[in-house]
Design an enzyme around this catalytic site. Sequence first.
Site, PDB file in Angstrom:
ATOM      1  CB  SER A  65      -0.911   0.007   1.224  1.00  0.00           C
ATOM      2  OG  SER A  65      -1.785  -1.088   1.192  1.00  0.00           O
TER       3      SER A  65
HETATM    4  N1  SAM Z   1      -1.007  -4.906   4.098  1.00  0.00           N
HETATM    5  C1  SAM Z   1      -0.223  -5.184   2.917  1.00  0.00           C
HETATM    6  C2  SAM Z   1       1.160  -4.625   2.974  1.00  0.00           C
HETATM    7  O1  SAM Z   1       1.491  -3.936   3.958  1.00  0.00           O
HETATM    8  O2  SAM Z   1       1.913  -4.904   2.052  1.00  0.00           O
HETATM    9  C3  SAM Z   1      -0.887  -4.733   1.657  1.00  0.00           C
HETATM   10  C4  SAM Z   1      -2.012  -5.596   1.338  1.00  0.00           C
HETATM   11  S1  SAM Z   1      -2.549  -5.714  -0.331  1.00  0.00           S
HETATM   12  C5  SAM Z   1      -3.123  -4.095  -0.669  1.00  0.00           C
HETATM   13  C6  SAM Z   1      -4.027  -6.680  -0.011  1.00  0.00           C
HETATM   14  C7  SAM Z   1      -3.739  -8.107   0.433  1.00  0.00           C
HETATM   15  O3  SAM Z   1      -4.957  -8.698   0.881  1.00  0.00           O
HETATM   16  C8  SAM Z   1      -3.203  -8.982  -0.675  1.00  0.00           C
HETATM   17  O4  SAM Z   1      -1.988  -9.553  -0.303  1.00  0.00           O
HETATM   18  C9  SAM Z   1      -4.302 -10.045  -0.850  1.00  0.00           C
HETATM   19  O5  SAM Z   1      -3.800 -11.313  -1.227  1.00  0.00           O
HETATM   20  C10 SAM Z   1      -4.906 -10.067   0.537  1.00  0.00           C
HETATM   21  N2  SAM Z   1      -6.253 -10.611   0.642  1.00  0.00           N
HETATM   22  C11 SAM Z   1      -7.312 -10.485  -0.214  1.00  0.00           C
HETATM   23  N3  SAM Z   1      -8.398 -11.125   0.272  1.00  0.00           N
HETATM   24  C12 SAM Z   1      -8.023 -11.666   1.470  1.00  0.00           C
HETATM   25  C13 SAM Z   1      -8.684 -12.452   2.458  1.00  0.00           C
HETATM   26  N4  SAM Z   1      -9.969 -12.830   2.331  1.00  0.00           N
HETATM   27  N5  SAM Z   1      -7.984 -12.826   3.548  1.00  0.00           N
HETATM   28  C14 SAM Z   1      -6.698 -12.478   3.711  1.00  0.00           C
HETATM   29  N6  SAM Z   1      -6.005 -11.745   2.809  1.00  0.00           N
HETATM   30  C15 SAM Z   1      -6.663 -11.331   1.700  1.00  0.00           C
END
Ligand code: SAM
Length: 216
Positions: A65
């Site tokens: 992000s």
């Molecule tokens: N917090 C992260 C960082 O600091 O790098 C950025 C996260 S990225 C914008 C969103 C993440 O949410 C992705 O890695 C994606 O695989 C994960 N994601 C999507 N749906 C999810 C779910 N139901 N449970 C857990 N993770 C999920």
Amino acid sequence: MIEDNYKQRGLRNKLVKKLREKGIFDEGVLSAIGKVPRHAFFDDALLVHAYEDKAFPIGEGQTISQPFTVAFQTEKLKIKPGEKVLEIGTGSGYQAAILVEMGAKVYTIEYNNKLYERTRKFLPLLGYQPFFFYGDGSKGIPAKAPYDKIIVTAGAPVVPTALTDQLADGGILIIPVGDRERQKMLRITKLNGKLKQEEFEFFAFVPLLGEQGWKQ
Ligand code: SAM
């Protein structure tokens, strides 16, 4: 050992200054962003961009992000040291590192197995050791509930009831909710069992998948 030299520290200080100018005021958040080596989360090809206030690809179609977004969501959570925090969407681990740096006890869950495996091995090398989980975070992690704070770092179609159910009394959930293109940041506070909702600006996150998220 990850190199962290005066140049990188200088770029981090500049990033902190920029975030202050954009309205971030929580000194705990700014101090953590000033400490966590964001460049360590980047592939060599993208290294020069590590301290820009932008989101970047981390593989598997996912992103680290934008620093402003990380700062905004973290500030809205009003983190205090020792609090139990659940993060949905571990991704690169950067957000989890910020929370650990602020003294929180962090539980983080990722749905993408490759990212889960990569980040749970990598983050401890930087000295950050949250509890890592693999699975559908739209359902929370009931076995470890309740949480003082919950942060969702992917865009949800609705507020998952599993997450509000797992909030402690006095707890706060921060979550972007909307369509696949853009989402409004919501802060939900649980007080005496009742939920109070506040709305902030729009952001653009990758979708939250899973049972209480988008169906692919
Ligand atoms: N917090 C992260 C960082 O600091 O790098 C950025 C996260 S990225 C914008 C969103 C993440 O949410 C992705 O890695 C994606 O695989 C994960 N994601 C999507 N749906 C999810 C779910 N139901 N449970 C857990 N993770 C999920």
